[in-house]
Scaffold this active site. Sequence first.
Site, PDB file in Angstrom:
ATOM      1  N   ASN A 199       6.106  -4.921  -7.187  1.00  0.00           N
ATOM      2  CA  ASN A 199       6.435  -3.525  -6.934  1.00  0.00           C
ATOM      3  C   ASN A 199       6.837  -2.869  -8.253  1.00  0.00           C
ATOM      4  O   ASN A 199       7.381  -3.527  -9.140  1.00  0.00           O
ATOM      5  CB  ASN A 199       7.587  -3.409  -5.940  1.00  0.00           C
ATOM      6  CG  ASN A 199       7.658  -2.045  -5.285  1.00  0.00           C
ATOM      7  OD1 ASN A 199       6.671  -1.559  -4.743  1.00  0.00           O
ATOM      8  ND2 ASN A 199       8.815  -1.410  -5.338  1.00  0.00           N
ATOM      9  N   HIS A 232       3.454  -0.690  11.967  1.00  0.00           N
ATOM     10  CA  HIS A 232       3.848   0.649  12.423  1.00  0.00           C
ATOM     11  C   HIS A 232       2.698   1.412  13.069  1.00  0.00           C
ATOM     12  O   HIS A 232       2.756   2.632  13.203  1.00  0.00           O
ATOM     13  CB  HIS A 232       4.414   1.452  11.245  1.00  0.00           C
ATOM     14  CG  HIS A 232       5.655   0.852  10.685  1.00  0.00           C
ATOM     15  ND1 HIS A 232       6.054   1.040   9.368  1.00  0.00           N
ATOM     16  CD2 HIS A 232       6.610   0.064  11.249  1.00  0.00           C
ATOM     17  CE1 HIS A 232       7.189   0.381   9.154  1.00  0.00           C
ATOM     18  NE2 HIS A 232       7.537  -0.211  10.270  1.00  0.00           N
ATOM     19  N   CYS A 288      -3.846  14.712  27.313  1.00  0.00           N
ATOM     20  CA  CYS A 288      -4.681  13.558  27.643  1.00  0.00           C
ATOM     21  C   CYS A 288      -5.720  13.960  28.686  1.00  0.00           C
ATOM     22  O   CYS A 288      -5.395  14.586  29.698  1.00  0.00           O
ATOM     23  CB  CYS A 288      -3.800  12.430  28.171  1.00  0.00           C
ATOM     24  SG  CYS A 288      -4.718  10.980  28.772  1.00  0.00           S
ATOM     25  N   ASN A 345       1.845   0.279   6.472  1.00  0.00           N
ATOM     26  CA  ASN A 345       1.073   1.502   6.300  1.00  0.00           C
ATOM     27  C   ASN A 345       0.289   1.832   7.568  1.00  0.00           C
ATOM     28  O   ASN A 345      -0.110   0.940   8.316  1.00  0.00           O
ATOM     29  CB  ASN A 345       0.112   1.357   5.119  1.00  0.00           C
ATOM     30  CG  ASN A 345       0.846   1.082   3.824  1.00  0.00           C
ATOM     31  OD1 ASN A 345       2.014   1.435   3.673  1.00  0.00           O
ATOM     32  ND2 ASN A 345       0.169   0.445   2.878  1.00  0.00           N
ATOM     33  N   GLY A 377       9.105  -0.269  -8.613  1.00  0.00           N
ATOM     34  CA  GLY A 377      10.537  -0.008  -8.615  1.00  0.00           C
ATOM     35  C   GLY A 377      11.342  -1.083  -7.925  1.00  0.00           C
ATOM     36  O   GLY A 377      10.802  -2.105  -7.475  1.00  0.00           O
TER      37      GLY A 377
END
Length: 308
Positions: A280, A155, A214, A138, A282
């Site tokens: 979980n 990530h 920037c 996340n 699913g």
Amino acid sequence: MRLPYRVSPLHATSSRRASSAPAGLFVPDCGSTDVQSLELLQDFVSRATRLFAISGAGLSTESGIPDYRSEGVGLYARTDRRPMQHIEFVRSAKSRQRYWARNFLGWPQFSSHQPNAAHEALRRWEGRGKLHWLVTQNVDALHSKAGQKRLTELHGCAHRVVCLGCGGISPREELQRRFVALNPDWRPQAGATAPDGDVFLEDELALHFRVPSCQKCGGILKPEVTFFGDTVNKDTVQFVHDKLAQSDAVLAIGTSLQVYSGYRFLLAAKDRKIPVAIVNIGPTRADHLAQLKVRGRCGEVLSLIQPL
């Protein structure tokens, strides 16, 4: 030495059931988690001395952040919208303009979300010395907000901005202030929030949105997250593999593991003969790798497990 583990049924059942938390707007329908499954998970966690956990979007749906793949309530199920692709963002100024316009509108709501019971439980596990390392897919910073320290954001994090020119990192809140200064009168009506923090917005409404560069080098600014089509930093991947190698059990929480960047660590656990459990609602890509699968809401399930 790996912890001893009794292989347990993937789908344990029982006539006694734990209480069910109310389903949120983005949480799929889910029946109560059966008590036998909870007992097996408690046993799994109790046996672990260096638990490695990997979390996904299903952990944050209970905080009000939608995911992509959940049946009926995920972004893919509700719309034909697809997330920003890395190559599109890098190559197209118009795409960056649309992305940042949507992100600007969605940021106040996205950044205000707070940790839920699952985040708090994992923080407690860390404090008790049970959780060796937590890897999250996340980008919402909710684990950090909960106080998690032994954490890798696989990530990246939407609360940070990176310059593609000089590599400088700056807070997303700082960029929000620059957006406001450049677009003082730009306030179109926006639609629903998407999982990556932006909102639904007609393309033509973004045509006059101004995007800053920037301040150090004039380079392109991008959320410090791994967009679809990009790859996770090799050093980060190796670091996570090292933490996995030091662990004696793996718990995947709220993730379908459809993306290889996370799934690879479940494959590595299999190769190392490290036992795996999954929580979980699913199905997941790694169900066949798990000795134990518990179906239920992450906050409800983790809150009932004690880090003995």
